[in-house]
Design a protein around this motif. Sequence first.
Motif, PDB file in Angstrom:
ATOM      1  N   UNK A   1      -3.452   2.644 -12.133  1.00 57.97           N
ATOM      2  CA  UNK A   1      -2.901   1.282 -12.725  1.00 57.97           C
ATOM      3  C   UNK A   1      -1.404   1.072 -12.692  1.00 57.97           C
ATOM      4  N   UNK A   2      -0.742   2.007 -12.996  1.00 59.90           N
ATOM      5  CA  UNK A   2       0.722   2.044 -12.873  1.00 59.90           C
ATOM      6  C   UNK A   2       1.334   1.778 -11.639  1.00 59.90           C
ATOM      7  N   UNK A   3       0.593   2.488 -10.628  1.00 62.46           N
ATOM      8  CA  UNK A   3       1.189   2.230  -9.188  1.00 62.46           C
ATOM      9  C   UNK A   3       0.902   0.952  -8.627  1.00 62.46           C
ATOM     10  N   UNK A   4      -0.644   0.550  -8.991  1.00 64.03           N
ATOM     11  CA  UNK A   4      -1.106  -0.940  -8.601  1.00 64.03           C
ATOM     12  C   UNK A   4       0.096  -1.975  -9.260  1.00 64.03           C
ATOM     13  N   UNK A   5       0.545  -1.738 -10.492  1.00 61.60           N
ATOM     14  CA  UNK A   5       1.350  -2.611 -10.960  1.00 61.60           C
ATOM     15  C   UNK A   5       2.610  -2.785 -10.505  1.00 61.60           C
ATOM     16  N   UNK A   6       3.279  -1.567  -9.982  1.00 60.36           N
ATOM     17  CA  UNK A   6       4.572  -1.582  -9.286  1.00 60.36           C
ATOM     18  C   UNK A   6       4.481  -2.083  -7.799  1.00 60.36           C
ATOM     19  N   UNK A   7       3.404  -1.809  -7.162  1.00 61.09           N
ATOM     20  CA  UNK A   7       2.926  -2.653  -5.889  1.00 61.09           C
ATOM     21  C   UNK A   7       2.845  -4.092  -6.020  1.00 61.09           C
TER      22      UNK A   7
ATOM     23  N   UNK B   1       0.132 -13.528 -11.048  1.00 60.54           N
ATOM     24  CA  UNK B   1      -0.034 -12.441 -11.866  1.00 60.54           C
ATOM     25  C   UNK B   1      -1.415 -12.320 -12.147  1.00 60.54           C
ATOM     26  N   UNK B   2      -2.032 -13.219 -12.526  1.00 58.60           N
ATOM     27  CA  UNK B   2      -3.417 -13.336 -13.141  1.00 58.60           C
ATOM     28  C   UNK B   2      -4.223 -12.788 -12.040  1.00 58.60           C
ATOM     29  N   UNK B   3      -4.274 -13.312 -10.789  1.00 55.12           N
ATOM     30  CA  UNK B   3      -4.913 -12.578  -9.774  1.00 55.12           C
ATOM     31  C   UNK B   3      -4.730 -11.280  -9.639  1.00 55.12           C
ATOM     32  N   UNK B   4      -3.671 -11.050  -9.500  1.00 58.65           N
ATOM     33  CA  UNK B   4      -3.186  -9.583  -8.986  1.00 58.65           C
ATOM     34  C   UNK B   4      -3.789  -8.608 -10.060  1.00 58.65           C
TER      35      UNK B   4
ATOM     36  N   UNK C   1      -6.034  -5.548  -9.705  1.00 55.50           N
ATOM     37  CA  UNK C   1      -5.686  -4.116 -10.286  1.00 55.50           C
ATOM     38  C   UNK C   1      -7.023  -3.520 -10.864  1.00 55.50           C
ATOM     39  N   UNK C   2      -7.703  -4.561 -11.688  1.00 55.07           N
ATOM     40  CA  UNK C   2      -8.893  -4.130 -12.315  1.00 55.07           C
ATOM     41  C   UNK C   2      -9.644  -3.779 -11.306  1.00 55.07           C
ATOM     42  N   UNK C   3     -10.209  -4.681 -10.330  1.00 51.42           N
ATOM     43  CA  UNK C   3     -10.947  -4.307  -9.322  1.00 51.42           C
ATOM     44  C   UNK C   3     -10.733  -2.953  -8.736  1.00 51.42           C
TER      45      UNK C   3
ATOM     46  N   UNK D   1       0.914  -1.239   0.010  1.00 56.80           N
ATOM     47  CA  UNK D   1      -0.060  -0.037   0.094  1.00 56.80           C
ATOM     48  C   UNK D   1       0.803   1.260   0.027  1.00 56.80           C
ATOM     49  N   UNK D   2       1.879   1.193   0.790  1.00 62.79           N
ATOM     50  CA  UNK D   2       2.978   2.479   0.844  1.00 62.79           C
ATOM     51  C   UNK D   2       3.494   2.618  -0.467  1.00 62.79           C
ATOM     52  N   UNK D   3       3.967   1.521  -1.182  1.00 61.26           N
ATOM     53  CA  UNK D   3       4.343   1.576  -2.507  1.00 61.26           C
ATOM     54  C   UNK D   3       3.571   1.953  -3.618  1.00 61.26           C
ATOM     55  N   UNK D   4       2.221   1.836  -3.402  1.00 62.66           N
ATOM     56  CA  UNK D   4       1.317   1.800  -4.301  1.00 62.66           C
ATOM     57  C   UNK D   4       0.769   3.356  -4.240  1.00 62.66           C
ATOM     58  N   UNK D   5       0.752   3.918  -2.835  1.00 65.44           N
ATOM     59  CA  UNK D   5       0.366   5.442  -2.648  1.00 65.44           C
ATOM     60  C   UNK D   5       1.508   6.290  -2.933  1.00 65.44           C
ATOM     61  N   UNK D   6       2.935   5.707  -2.802  1.00 68.45           N
ATOM     62  CA  UNK D   6       4.007   6.698  -3.278  1.00 68.45           C
ATOM     63  C   UNK D   6       3.910   6.744  -4.620  1.00 68.45           C
ATOM     64  N   UNK D   7       3.994   5.800  -5.384  1.00 71.26           N
ATOM     65  CA  UNK D   7       3.847   5.753  -6.655  1.00 71.26           C
ATOM     66  C   UNK D   7       2.793   6.525  -7.396  1.00 71.26           C
ATOM     67  N   UNK D   8       1.564   6.338  -6.866  1.00 70.72           N
ATOM     68  CA  UNK D   8       0.556   6.872  -7.484  1.00 70.72           C
ATOM     69  C   UNK D   8       0.647   8.536  -7.244  1.00 70.72           C
ATOM     70  N   UNK D   9       0.821   9.060  -6.209  1.00 67.28           N
ATOM     71  CA  UNK D   9       1.090  10.439  -5.887  1.00 67.28           C
ATOM     72  C   UNK D   9       2.224  10.971  -6.745  1.00 67.28           C
ATOM     73  N   UNK D  10       3.322  10.282  -6.761  1.00 68.15           N
ATOM     74  CA  UNK D  10       4.476  10.650  -7.586  1.00 68.15           C
ATOM     75  C   UNK D  10       3.899  10.814  -9.008  1.00 68.15           C
TER      76      UNK D  10
END
Length: 166
Positions: A72-78, A106-109, A113-115, A49-58
């Motif tokens: 989407x990109x932040x979720x993929x990095x996370x 990666x399929x379930x992830x 990500x889509x959800x 979540x921290x990685x996701x939010x950091x990349x998202x905000x960046x």
Amino acid sequence: MTAPTLHEAPPAVPPAPPAPPAAPASPLARLRRLALELMKFGVVGGSGVAVNLLVFNLLLHGFGSPPMTATVLASCVAMGTNYLGFRFFAYRDRASRTKRQIALFFVFSGIGVAMESVLFYAAYHGADMSGPIGSNIAKALSIVLASAFRFLVYRTWVFQHDARRH
């Protein structure tokens, strides 16, 4: 000392008795294991979540990326960092890494990500949570809701117990 002749049978070795079946775990032991699993999932998920939010905000606020691209990109990095955490920390006692396990993760992830993206879109555009604070609340809520799905599928299908170890 005489050498054995061809007619002598080697000494009989009795077969080893079968191992007794493992006793079923008590409800308290199962609850403890589940609590530990949830704690480890939370540690890895929290760092994700921290990685996701950091990349998202960046991406969104730092580089001015469109909101859906940023989420989407932040979720993929996370997702990539989470795989490492789940594989080597939270579920390291589960079946060894296989191509099938990686593919399932990666399929379930990807479904997660889509959800997460649909939930984010609904909050960001539908509930007008588009400012800096609103976008982060929308992102955090979408992560939390998609994480329930992820927990269930990771523990059930991706990082299964290896039956030979139990």
